[in-house]
Design a protein around this motif. Structure first.
Motif, PDB file in Angstrom:
ATOM      1  N   ALA A  18       4.211  12.370   4.751  1.00 35.37           N
ATOM      2  CA  ALA A  18       3.304  12.331   5.902  1.00 35.37           C
ATOM      3  C   ALA A  18       3.278  10.968   6.571  1.00 35.37           C
ATOM      4  O   ALA A  18       2.671  10.813   7.644  1.00 35.37           O
ATOM      5  N   GLY A  19       3.901   9.973   5.954  1.00 36.60           N
ATOM      6  CA  GLY A  19       3.887   8.629   6.517  1.00 36.60           C
ATOM      7  C   GLY A  19       2.617   7.858   6.218  1.00 36.60           C
ATOM      8  O   GLY A  19       2.371   6.804   6.823  1.00 36.60           O
ATOM      9  N   ASP A  20       1.809   8.348   5.275  1.00 39.02           N
ATOM     10  CA  ASP A  20       0.575   7.650   4.923  1.00 39.02           C
ATOM     11  C   ASP A  20       0.845   6.412   4.073  1.00 39.02           C
ATOM     12  O   ASP A  20      -0.005   5.516   3.972  1.00 39.02           O
ATOM     13  N   VAL A  21       1.993   6.374   3.416  1.00 39.52           N
ATOM     14  CA  VAL A  21       2.401   5.224   2.626  1.00 39.52           C
ATOM     15  C   VAL A  21       3.923   5.165   2.669  1.00 39.52           C
ATOM     16  O   VAL A  21       4.582   6.208   2.800  1.00 39.52           O
ATOM     17  N   SER A  22       4.480   3.979   2.613  1.00 39.09           N
ATOM     18  CA  SER A  22       5.934   3.851   2.565  1.00 39.09           C
ATOM     19  C   SER A  22       6.390   3.728   1.123  1.00 39.09           C
ATOM     20  O   SER A  22       5.607   3.371   0.229  1.00 39.09           O
ATOM     21  N   SER A  23       7.668   4.009   0.896  1.00 36.07           N
ATOM     22  CA  SER A  23       8.209   3.836  -0.452  1.00 36.07           C
ATOM     23  C   SER A  23       8.135   2.378  -0.876  1.00 36.07           C
ATOM     24  O   SER A  23       7.859   2.088  -2.044  1.00 36.07           O
ATOM     25  N   ARG A  24       8.360   1.467   0.063  1.00 33.81           N
ATOM     26  CA  ARG A  24       8.263   0.045  -0.291  1.00 33.81           C
ATOM     27  C   ARG A  24       6.844  -0.301  -0.733  1.00 33.81           C
ATOM     28  O   ARG A  24       6.649  -0.995  -1.740  1.00 33.81           O
ATOM     29  N   GLU A  25       5.840   0.176   0.010  1.00 31.43           N
ATOM     30  CA  GLU A  25       4.451  -0.106  -0.366  1.00 31.43           C
ATOM     31  C   GLU A  25       4.134   0.479  -1.740  1.00 31.43           C
ATOM     32  O   GLU A  25       3.474  -0.173  -2.564  1.00 31.43           O
ATOM     33  N   LEU A  26       4.596   1.697  -1.979  1.00 29.67           N
ATOM     34  CA  LEU A  26       4.322   2.350  -3.256  1.00 29.67           C
ATOM     35  C   LEU A  26       5.032   1.617  -4.396  1.00 29.67           C
ATOM     36  O   LEU A  26       4.447   1.392  -5.472  1.00 29.67           O
ATOM     37  N   THR A  27       6.261   1.214  -4.153  1.00 28.42           N
ATOM     38  CA  THR A  27       7.019   0.505  -5.186  1.00 28.42           C
ATOM     39  C   THR A  27       6.386  -0.855  -5.475  1.00 28.42           C
ATOM     40  O   THR A  27       6.252  -1.256  -6.641  1.00 28.42           O
ATOM     41  N   ASP A  54      15.216  -2.527  -2.948  1.00 31.07           N
ATOM     42  CA  ASP A  54      16.364  -2.091  -2.144  1.00 31.07           C
ATOM     43  C   ASP A  54      16.419  -0.569  -2.059  1.00 31.07           C
ATOM     44  O   ASP A  54      16.651  -0.007  -0.972  1.00 31.07           O
ATOM     45  N   GLU A  55      16.207   0.103  -3.198  1.00 37.62           N
ATOM     46  CA  GLU A  55      16.220   1.564  -3.192  1.00 37.62           C
ATOM     47  C   GLU A  55      15.050   2.116  -2.379  1.00 37.62           C
ATOM     48  O   GLU A  55      15.192   3.130  -1.682  1.00 37.62           O
ATOM     49  N   ALA A  56      13.906   1.462  -2.443  1.00 34.19           N
ATOM     50  CA  ALA A  56      12.748   1.894  -1.657  1.00 34.19           C
ATOM     51  C   ALA A  56      13.029   1.756  -0.160  1.00 34.19           C
ATOM     52  O   ALA A  56      12.655   2.632   0.637  1.00 34.19           O
ATOM     53  N   ALA A  57      13.682   0.662   0.232  1.00 36.98           N
ATOM     54  CA  ALA A  57      14.013   0.475   1.647  1.00 36.98           C
ATOM     55  C   ALA A  57      14.941   1.583   2.137  1.00 36.98           C
ATOM     56  O   ALA A  57      14.769   2.124   3.247  1.00 36.98           O
ATOM     57  N   ARG A  58      15.930   1.942   1.313  1.00 37.69           N
ATOM     58  CA  ARG A  58      16.833   3.026   1.695  1.00 37.69           C
ATOM     59  C   ARG A  58      16.080   4.353   1.798  1.00 37.69           C
ATOM     60  O   ARG A  58      16.340   5.169   2.692  1.00 37.69           O
ATOM     61  N   ALA A  59      15.136   4.563   0.871  1.00 41.16           N
ATOM     62  CA  ALA A  59      14.336   5.786   0.926  1.00 41.16           C
ATOM     63  C   ALA A  59      13.509   5.843   2.210  1.00 41.16           C
ATOM     64  O   ALA A  59      13.408   6.899   2.855  1.00 41.16           O
ATOM     65  N   GLY A  73      11.740   8.489  -2.498  1.00 41.33           N
ATOM     66  CA  GLY A  73      10.814   7.371  -2.349  1.00 41.33           C
ATOM     67  C   GLY A  73       9.847   7.171  -3.489  1.00 41.33           C
ATOM     68  O   GLY A  73       9.059   6.208  -3.467  1.00 41.33           O
ATOM     69  N   LEU A  74       9.878   8.043  -4.508  1.00 39.43           N
ATOM     70  CA  LEU A  74       8.897   7.963  -5.601  1.00 39.43           C
ATOM     71  C   LEU A  74       9.403   7.043  -6.707  1.00 39.43           C
ATOM     72  O   LEU A  74      10.507   7.238  -7.233  1.00 39.43           O
ATOM     73  N   PRO A  75       8.635   6.030  -7.108  1.00 42.00           N
ATOM     74  CA  PRO A  75       9.041   5.157  -8.225  1.00 42.00           C
ATOM     75  C   PRO A  75       9.125   5.932  -9.540  1.00 42.00           C
ATOM     76  O   PRO A  75       8.328   6.844  -9.789  1.00 42.00           O
ATOM     77  N   GLY A 115      16.462  11.147  -4.979  1.00 44.19           N
ATOM     78  CA  GLY A 115      15.766  10.130  -4.207  1.00 44.19           C
ATOM     79  C   GLY A 115      14.800   9.260  -4.966  1.00 44.19           C
ATOM     80  O   GLY A 115      14.070   8.472  -4.358  1.00 44.19           O
ATOM     81  N   ALA A 116      14.772   9.356  -6.301  1.00 43.85           N
ATOM     82  CA  ALA A 116      13.853   8.523  -7.083  1.00 43.85           C
ATOM     83  C   ALA A 116      14.220   7.054  -6.939  1.00 43.85           C
ATOM     84  O   ALA A 116      15.394   6.688  -6.840  1.00 43.85           O
ATOM     85  N   VAL A 117      13.205   6.200  -6.940  1.00 43.25           N
ATOM     86  CA  VAL A 117      13.365   4.744  -6.904  1.00 43.25           C
ATOM     87  C   VAL A 117      13.212   4.232  -8.333  1.00 43.25           C
ATOM     88  O   VAL A 117      12.118   4.319  -8.907  1.00 43.25           O
ATOM     89  N   LEU A 118      14.276   3.720  -8.911  1.00 41.37           N
ATOM     90  CA  LEU A 118      14.232   3.292 -10.305  1.00 41.37           C
ATOM     91  C   LEU A 118      13.696   1.871 -10.392  1.00 41.37           C
ATOM     92  O   LEU A 118      14.333   0.932  -9.920  1.00 41.37           O
TER      93      LEU A 118
END
Length: 476
Positions: A18-27, A54-59, A73-75, A115-118
């Motif tokens: 939904a765009g409420d949080v970014s993968s970078r913010e979550l990571t 880096d993986e979060a940015a790509r997500a 985008g999920l850690p 798409g998981a962020v390790l």
């Protein structure tokens, strides 16, 4: 407003889409919690912030382009027995402290494709050999957030400690004799050991009898189903591989199709071990809830006990497995860095013959057959996960290395039989006692009917069998 770590993994994915949080913010959020709390927990062997960001940015770029993937985008953390390209993988051993694999295992590759962020590797016992985790790689034990003077079990201890403390939304784990389920029980979590063949593992540590299988550790049944759906794509060359008819995320949204026949026992099945009263309470309250939900619950005798021949066979199996792993992975010049118990198992394994291993597997096959025969008329078995609460640090080693195996079985004997039968099993939370220590129960289903087992687990969850009782660090 809830902090991100307070949301389920399913809810976090919805927020990402939904765009409420970014993968970078979550990571960054999870990396901050790891930095703050992991020093007292020992949940991570390796944290890789640069790789994760880096993986979060790509997500985030993929999400912005409208792409979708189940875990985008999920850690996520990977158990340190399973190689992931670019991430240090130690197998819990100081002898392999600098090993960096060039390729992912089959399942880790599936998680990355989803798409998981390790963010790192979660701590494991050395070569997965113990149901407690105290590794020379980190120099500290892995403890349950509910009481840092007690182990988070093993060998998936780091995965469980991280999820329970809010350092990960959910985690990858692996179970060779209870190694997903007992850590889940010590940390008030859901831990799933799938049916044999639902997942394929290409890790060289795979047990010699094919009893080890990966699976999820999570806070909710729905989160566990989410991760299981991604991993349940066996390699085409796996002779035991099979694919489910439906996805598990849908299964947990449905009630069981009919009332189920449930066999229940509280006997830990080990020697003269006393049934722990809180363990009995956990099983009995779950049995009562199942009856209230309309299921046919019948108390039965435990089909087979972990007697002297079975204990001997289990020791033979683990000695042979660990010896083979060490021979395969550790150069001779580094074997002095192995922990005392690992060296003990290697010496035992070195002395074994093929006939010894064949005889042990025959005993364990008869052990498994007793359970399959006794449970043929039932859909599910309800049992303890452990025979007691999380164990104080140092407990298992008090009698020296020769006594570790029996000390572990006295506590964890309720779980290994399901690895040898190949049945799906799930550990579920039950309650927290007056000292704040968690207890769980185990449900074991029919082979290759993992969906029905997860549907029953979800039914118990929605019936409020357990509540979200978090450790003290949760709200800090």
């Amino acid at each position: 407003m809830s902090e991100p770590y307070e949301l389920s993994a399913v809810a976090q994915l919805a927020a990402l889409r939904a765009g409420d949080v970014s993968s970078r913010e979550l990571t960054e959020h999870y990396l901050g919690r790891i930095e703050k709390f992991d020093g007292g927990l020992g949940a991570f062997t390796t944290v890789a912030p640069d790789l994760a960001l880096d993986e979060a940015a790509r997500a985030d770029h993929r999400i912005a382009r409208g792409e979708s993937a189940p875990l985008l985008g999920l850690p996520l953390g990977i158990k340190d027995l399973y190689p992931a390209a670019g991430l240090r993988t130690t197998f819990g051993s100081a002898a392999l402290a600098e090993f960096r694999p060039q390729a992912d295992t089959w399942t880790v590759g599936l998680l990355r494709q989803a798409g998981a962020v390790l963010v790192g590797k979660t701590t494991t016992a050395e070569f997965g050999a113990t149901c407690f985790t105290d590794t020379a790689v980190t120099g500290r034990p892995t403890v349950t957030p509910y009481d840092p003077t007690r182990y988070a079990s093993g060998s998936s201890a780091g995965a469980a400690a991280a999820v329970a403390a809010g350092l990960l939304p959910l985690a990858h784990a692996g179970d060779g004799a209870g190694s997903t389920r007992t850590p889940a029980a010590t940390c008030h979590l859901v831990g799933v050991k799938p049916s044999r063949g639902l997942l394929s593992s290409s890790v060289p540590l795979t047990s010699l009898a094919g009893t080890t299988i990966e699976g999820p550790i999570a806070r909710t049944v729905g989160d566990a189903a989410l991760l299981l759906d991604v991993m349940a794509r066996p390699w085409n060359g796996d002779p035991d591989g099979w694919r489910p008819d439906d996805n598990f995320a849908d299964a947990v949204e449905r009630l069981p199709a009919r009332p189920l026949r449930v066999a229940v026992w509280t006997d830990p099945g080990f020697g003269g071990a006393r049934q722990h009263p809180e363990v009995v309470r956990a099983v009995e309250r779950t049995a009562t809830r199942l009856q209230e939900l309309g299921h046919d619950v019948r108390e039965v005798r435990i089909p087979a006990r972990c007697d002297d021949p079975v204990r001997s066979a289990l020791r033979t199996h683990f000695a042979a497995s660990v010896h083979a792993a060490v021979r395969s992975l550790v150069p001779p010049g580094r074997r002095e860095q192995l922990l005392p118990y690992t060296r003990y198992l290697c010496a035992e394994g070195e002395a074994l013959s093929g006939a010894d291993l064949f005889a042990a597997n025959r005993v364990l096959a008869h052990y498994a057959s007793a359970f399959l025969t006794a449970l043929a008329g039932f859909d599910v078995a309800l049992t303890p996960v452990t025979n007691g609460p999380p164990v104080p640090l140092g407990h298992f080693e008090a009698g020296g290395v020769a006594g570790i195996a029996d000390a572990m079985l006295a506590w964890s004997a309720p779980t290994p039989w399901a690895n040898w039968t190949g049945q799906p099993a799930v550990a579920l939370p039950s309650h927290v006692d007056g000292d704040g220590l968690p207890y769980g129960v185990q449900l074991v289903g029919r082979r290759r009917d993992d969906a029905s087992l997860l549907a029953l687990a979800a039914q118990l969850e929605t019936s409020a069998l357990w509540t979200d009782v978090h450790p003290s660090c949760w709200d800090e």
